[in-house]
Design a protein around this motif. Structure first.
Motif, PDB file in Angstrom:
ATOM      1  N   HIS A 182     109.199 -22.468  52.231  1.00 56.34           N
ATOM      2  CA  HIS A 182     109.452 -21.993  50.876  1.00 56.34           C
ATOM      3  C   HIS A 182     108.623 -22.742  49.830  1.00 56.34           C
ATOM      4  N   ARG A 183     108.759 -24.049  49.805  1.00 60.78           N
ATOM      5  CA  ARG A 183     108.151 -24.841  48.740  1.00 60.78           C
ATOM      6  C   ARG A 183     107.091 -25.799  49.288  1.00 60.78           C
ATOM      7  N   GLU A 184     106.332 -26.378  48.387  1.00 61.64           N
ATOM      8  CA  GLU A 184     105.318 -27.342  48.793  1.00 61.64           C
ATOM      9  C   GLU A 184     105.937 -28.515  49.542  1.00 61.64           C
ATOM     10  N   ALA A 185     107.147 -28.899  49.163  1.00 58.50           N
ATOM     11  CA  ALA A 185     107.825 -30.014  49.837  1.00 58.50           C
ATOM     12  C   ALA A 185     108.212 -29.676  51.269  1.00 58.50           C
ATOM     13  N   ASP A 186     108.085 -28.409  51.654  1.00 58.43           N
ATOM     14  CA  ASP A 186     108.469 -27.984  52.997  1.00 58.43           C
ATOM     15  C   ASP A 186     107.313 -28.036  53.991  1.00 58.43           C
ATOM     16  N   VAL A 187     106.112 -28.350  53.531  1.00 55.35           N
ATOM     17  CA  VAL A 187     104.939 -28.406  54.405  1.00 55.35           C
ATOM     18  C   VAL A 187     104.189 -29.701  54.120  1.00 55.35           C
ATOM     19  N   ALA A 188     103.958 -30.496  55.162  1.00 56.05           N
ATOM     20  CA  ALA A 188     103.326 -31.799  54.959  1.00 56.05           C
ATOM     21  C   ALA A 188     101.938 -31.654  54.342  1.00 56.05           C
ATOM     22  N   ASN A 189     101.130 -30.749  54.883  1.00 51.36           N
ATOM     23  CA  ASN A 189      99.781 -30.547  54.372  1.00 51.36           C
ATOM     24  C   ASN A 189      99.716 -29.204  53.645  1.00 51.36           C
ATOM     25  N   TRP A 190     100.477 -29.092  52.575  1.00 51.37           N
ATOM     26  CA  TRP A 190     100.645 -27.790  51.934  1.00 51.37           C
ATOM     27  C   TRP A 190      99.362 -27.278  51.285  1.00 51.37           C
ATOM     28  N   ARG A 191      98.517 -28.163  50.801  1.00 51.12           N
ATOM     29  CA  ARG A 191      97.275 -27.697  50.152  1.00 51.12           C
ATOM     30  C   ARG A 191      96.379 -26.953  51.133  1.00 51.12           C
ATOM     31  N   ARG A 192      96.298 -27.441  52.362  1.00 52.81           N
ATOM     32  CA  ARG A 192      95.462 -26.797  53.372  1.00 52.81           C
ATOM     33  C   ARG A 192      96.157 -25.593  53.999  1.00 52.81           C
ATOM     34  N   SER A 193      97.434 -25.422  53.710  1.00 49.25           N
ATOM     35  CA  SER A 193      98.221 -24.384  54.373  1.00 49.25           C
ATOM     36  C   SER A 193      98.442 -23.140  53.522  1.00 49.25           C
ATOM     37  N   LYS A 194      97.840 -23.103  52.339  1.00 47.54           N
ATOM     38  CA  LYS A 194      98.089 -21.981  51.441  1.00 47.54           C
ATOM     39  C   LYS A 194      97.620 -20.645  51.989  1.00 47.54           C
ATOM     40  N   THR A 195      96.680 -20.674  52.916  1.00 46.64           N
ATOM     41  CA  THR A 195      96.221 -19.436  53.537  1.00 46.64           C
ATOM     42  C   THR A 195      96.590 -19.393  55.018  1.00 46.64           C
ATOM     43  N   SER A 196      97.639 -20.128  55.385  1.00 48.81           N
ATOM     44  CA  SER A 196      98.111 -20.159  56.773  1.00 48.81           C
ATOM     45  C   SER A 196      99.335 -19.283  56.939  1.00 48.81           C
ATOM     46  N   VAL A 197      99.482 -18.705  58.138  1.00 46.63           N
ATOM     47  CA  VAL A 197     100.678 -17.935  58.447  1.00 46.63           C
ATOM     48  C   VAL A 197     101.906 -18.825  58.283  1.00 46.63           C
ATOM     49  N   GLY A 198     102.888 -18.324  57.571  1.00 48.66           N
ATOM     50  CA  GLY A 198     104.102 -19.086  57.325  1.00 48.66           C
ATOM     51  C   GLY A 198     104.173 -19.699  55.944  1.00 48.66           C
ATOM     52  N   PHE A 199     103.023 -19.737  55.241  1.00 49.86           N
ATOM     53  CA  PHE A 199     103.023 -20.293  53.884  1.00 49.86           C
ATOM     54  C   PHE A 199     102.216 -19.394  52.949  1.00 49.86           C
ATOM     55  N   LEU A 200     102.120 -18.144  53.306  1.00 53.26           N
ATOM     56  CA  LEU A 200     101.404 -17.178  52.478  1.00 53.26           C
ATOM     57  C   LEU A 200     102.242 -16.823  51.253  1.00 53.26           C
ATOM     58  N   PRO A 201     101.617 -16.422  50.161  1.00 49.94           N
ATOM     59  CA  PRO A 201     102.384 -16.108  48.943  1.00 49.94           C
ATOM     60  C   PRO A 201     103.488 -15.084  49.163  1.00 49.94           C
ATOM     61  N   GLN A 202     103.225 -14.078  49.990  1.00 47.13           N
ATOM     62  CA  GLN A 202     104.238 -13.046  50.216  1.00 47.13           C
ATOM     63  C   GLN A 202     105.445 -13.607  50.977  1.00 47.13           C
ATOM     64  N   GLU A 203     105.194 -14.528  51.891  1.00 46.46           N
ATOM     65  CA  GLU A 203     106.283 -15.130  52.656  1.00 46.46           C
ATOM     66  C   GLU A 203     107.122 -16.049  51.780  1.00 46.46           C
ATOM     67  N   ARG A 204     106.465 -16.822  50.940  1.00 51.82           N
ATOM     68  CA  ARG A 204     107.173 -17.715  50.024  1.00 51.82           C
ATOM     69  C   ARG A 204     107.976 -16.920  48.998  1.00 51.82           C
ATOM     70  N   ALA A 205     107.401 -15.808  48.525  1.00 53.44           N
ATOM     71  CA  ALA A 205     108.102 -14.955  47.563  1.00 53.44           C
ATOM     72  C   ALA A 205     109.336 -14.324  48.189  1.00 53.44           C
ATOM     73  N   TRP A 206     109.245 -13.999  49.469  1.00 54.64           N
ATOM     74  CA  TRP A 206     110.416 -13.434  50.153  1.00 54.64           C
ATOM     75  C   TRP A 206     111.579 -14.424  50.159  1.00 54.64           C
ATOM     76  N   LEU A 207     111.298 -15.667  50.502  1.00 59.40           N
ATOM     77  CA  LEU A 207     112.352 -16.673  50.494  1.00 59.40           C
ATOM     78  C   LEU A 207     112.886 -16.898  49.078  1.00 59.40           C
ATOM     79  N   GLU A 208     112.004 -16.893  48.104  1.00 56.98           N
ATOM     80  CA  GLU A 208     112.428 -17.065  46.715  1.00 56.98           C
ATOM     81  C   GLU A 208     113.392 -15.964  46.304  1.00 56.98           C
ATOM     82  N   ASP A 209     113.095 -14.732  46.702  1.00 56.00           N
ATOM     83  CA  ASP A 209     113.962 -13.603  46.348  1.00 56.00           C
ATOM     84  C   ASP A 209     115.272 -13.621  47.122  1.00 56.00           C
ATOM     85  N   LEU A 210     115.226 -14.173  48.333  1.00 56.82           N
ATOM     86  CA  LEU A 210     116.424 -14.207  49.172  1.00 56.82           C
ATOM     87  C   LEU A 210     117.467 -15.185  48.638  1.00 56.82           C
TER      88      LEU A 210
END
Length: 288
Positions: A182-210
């Motif tokens: 969901h959040r940057e605090a949830d991924v150790a290397n979040w800067r490098r993971s912004k285009t990785s499966v599991g940390f894509l904007p659509q996935e994060r937005a889904w958790l935010e809406d949930l």
């Protein structure tokens, strides 16, 4: 009441690595399991200790499979079979009815409905697929689109299940491997993971809406708002586990009334120095 969620990545392998010892030592009242990955007829003796197991193995041998372990036989068990609900099943979930990705039970000894979910891993959208950087063959974004459809259907399903539980005087909790952080605090290397499966904007937005103060609450984050992690998944490869460079993708999402009773949370990384899975159990003590 002690409640845990754990993606075991194969119950037979997890048992060899200490699952039975963990279960006996932790002594949870309820456990949600994902990726049990075993046909029901092939389950080892005492696979789930002395617990009652509501289990949906799914039709894909050796894949998926969700379960909920309880001390008493549950009052009701529901999977993604439309016949089990007092509301219409989201159309996007009909294709997943035989895949062993969702199960929920009404506890017999507490006014609580408990669900276990295993969200598909998904893939990258087409515009991010670069063959030279991919382990799998490009699919034009097909897996990504399938995951989006599952998530859309699961949002409606969880909202309806939560409201149905409330109408019957029950709190609600869904736990499991959401295959998204969901959040940057949830991924150790979040800067490098912004285009990785599991940390894509659509996935994060889904958790935010949930999530929301009147719908579902991230219980661990409520108790640890500023903590990095605690991470729940680490690759088997490299040194990410030793460095604790993981992802938090296994959650307790509870109705607000239940979330307010949470007193303590922890992640069990090992049993006697051995990893049971690429995930780790997430445990919460609730004052109910």
């Amino acid at each position: 009441m002690r409640i845990a969620t754990f993606n075991v990545n194969g119950i037979r392998a997890a048992r060899r690595r200490g699952f039975g010892t963990w279960l006996a030592r932790t002594d949870p009242d309820v456990v949600a399991l994902q990726e049990v990955r075993c046909p029901e007829a092939a389950l080892p003796d005492e696979a789930f200790g002395g617990y009652h197991a509501a289990y949906d193995a799914g039709a894909r041998a050796g894949r998926n499979g969700v379960a909920i372990l309880t001390r008493k036989h549950p009052a009701a068990v529901r999977t993604l079979d439309p016949a089990g609900y007092d509301f219409t099943l989201a159309r996007e979930l009909r294709a997943y009815a035989d895949q062993g990705r969702y199960i929920e039970v009404d506890l017999a000894d507490a006014p609580l409905t408990v669900a276990s979910v295993y969200v598909p891993k998904g893939g990258l959208p087409a515009h991010l697929q670069i063959p030279a950087r991919m382990r799998e063959a490009p699919d034009g974004g097909a897996a990504f689109e399938r995951k989006l459809r599952f998530m859309a259907g699961m949002t409606r399903h969880l909202n309806r299940s939560r409201r149905s539980a409330a109408a019957r005087g029950r709190e609600f909790i869904v736990m499991g491997d959401f295959n998204a952080a969901h959040r940057e605090a949830d991924v150790a290397n979040w800067r490098r993971s912004k285009t990785s499966v599991g940390f894509l904007p659509q996935e994060r937005a889904w958790l935010e809406d949930l999530l929301g103060p009147r719908t579902l609450v991230d219980v661990v984050r409520r108790l640890h708002p500023d903590q990095a992690g605690p991470y729940t998944w680490w690759s088997w490869l490299g040194t990410t586990y030793a460095a604790d460079a993981g992802w938090r993708i296994d959650f307790h999402f509870a109705s607000p009334g239940l979330a307010r009773t949470a007193r303590r949370t922890w992640v069990d990384r090992e049993v006697d120095g051995i990893r049971m899975s690429d995930h780790a159990p997430v445990c919460v003590d609730y004052a109910i």
